[in-house]
Design an enzyme around this catalytic site. Sequence first.
Site, PDB file in Angstrom:
ATOM      1  N   GLY A 120      -8.334   1.013   4.703  1.00  0.00           N
ATOM      2  CA  GLY A 120      -7.158   2.100   4.652  1.00  0.00           C
ATOM      3  C   GLY A 120      -6.092   1.492   5.436  1.00  0.00           C
ATOM      4  O   GLY A 120      -5.620   0.545   5.562  1.00  0.00           O
ATOM      5  N   SER A 121      -6.006   2.445   6.603  1.00  0.00           N
ATOM      6  CA  SER A 121      -5.066   2.278   7.723  1.00  0.00           C
ATOM      7  C   SER A 121      -3.725   2.153   6.997  1.00  0.00           C
ATOM      8  O   SER A 121      -2.893   0.950   7.373  1.00  0.00           O
ATOM      9  CB  SER A 121      -5.291   1.073   8.330  1.00  0.00           C
ATOM     10  OG  SER A 121      -6.601   1.086   9.233  1.00  0.00           O
ATOM     11  N   HIS A 122      -3.383   3.119   6.375  1.00  0.00           N
ATOM     12  CA  HIS A 122      -1.882   3.279   5.732  1.00  0.00           C
ATOM     13  C   HIS A 122      -1.636   4.389   5.154  1.00  0.00           C
ATOM     14  O   HIS A 122      -2.527   5.357   5.046  1.00  0.00           O
ATOM     15  CB  HIS A 122      -1.807   2.180   4.503  1.00  0.00           C
ATOM     16  CG  HIS A 122      -2.834   2.142   3.390  1.00  0.00           C
ATOM     17  ND1 HIS A 122      -3.751   1.031   3.191  1.00  0.00           N
ATOM     18  CD2 HIS A 122      -3.182   3.083   2.482  1.00  0.00           C
ATOM     19  CE1 HIS A 122      -4.589   1.555   2.309  1.00  0.00           C
ATOM     20  NE2 HIS A 122      -4.139   2.828   1.895  1.00  0.00           N
ATOM     21  N   SER A 123      -0.258   4.694   4.772  1.00  0.00           N
ATOM     22  CA  SER A 123      -0.103   5.737   4.035  1.00  0.00           C
ATOM     23  C   SER A 123       0.720   5.573   2.792  1.00  0.00           C
ATOM     24  O   SER A 123       1.074   4.363   2.709  1.00  0.00           O
ATOM     25  CB  SER A 123       0.628   6.977   4.717  1.00  0.00           C
ATOM     26  OG  SER A 123       1.914   6.449   5.220  1.00  0.00           O
TER      27      SER A 123
END
Length: 139
Positions: free
Chosen positions: A52-55
């Site tokens: 992930g490590s995102h929006s």
Amino acid sequence: MVSKMNEVKTIVFNQHGDVRGFLTAIEGSKDIPFDIKRIFYIYGAESGAVRGSHSNRRTRFVIISLNGKCKIRVADGCDNERIYELNHPNEGLYIPEMIWKDMYDFSNDCVLLVLASAEYDAAEYIRNFEDLKKEMIIS
Ligand code: TYD
């Protein structure tokens, strides 16, 4: 932009159980807050991996651990952060747009099913937390 952190929620799905085992059925817009346009799944993640490590600017997600467990940290870029553990296939985590997510602490057998409200578009990702913070302040 107004934080959508309050919309992040655990969804408990129906579980049809009998002597043969269990079945969970999910219908878009009925059991989850959007029409499902895409699914993908994540498996074979090392316990030390962070995914992930995102929006996402416009995609909403429901994440379900079909097997095993992992943790998900969500943050809104406005100093609010929460940590969830997904560890049962009849439970999902709803994550609206503009919420940062990190998946980590994967068990070896973890299989994450992700339901998404939109087709894949790399251009709608915010991959730098500082950028999310700026966007939340500006707009
Ligand atoms: P990535 O966004 O890094 O996965 P995670 O959110 O788990 O960290 O995606 C890994 C690769 O898969 C990357 O090359 C983009 C690709 N991908 C698709 O082609 N379609 C999709 O729907 C997704 C989510 C990723």
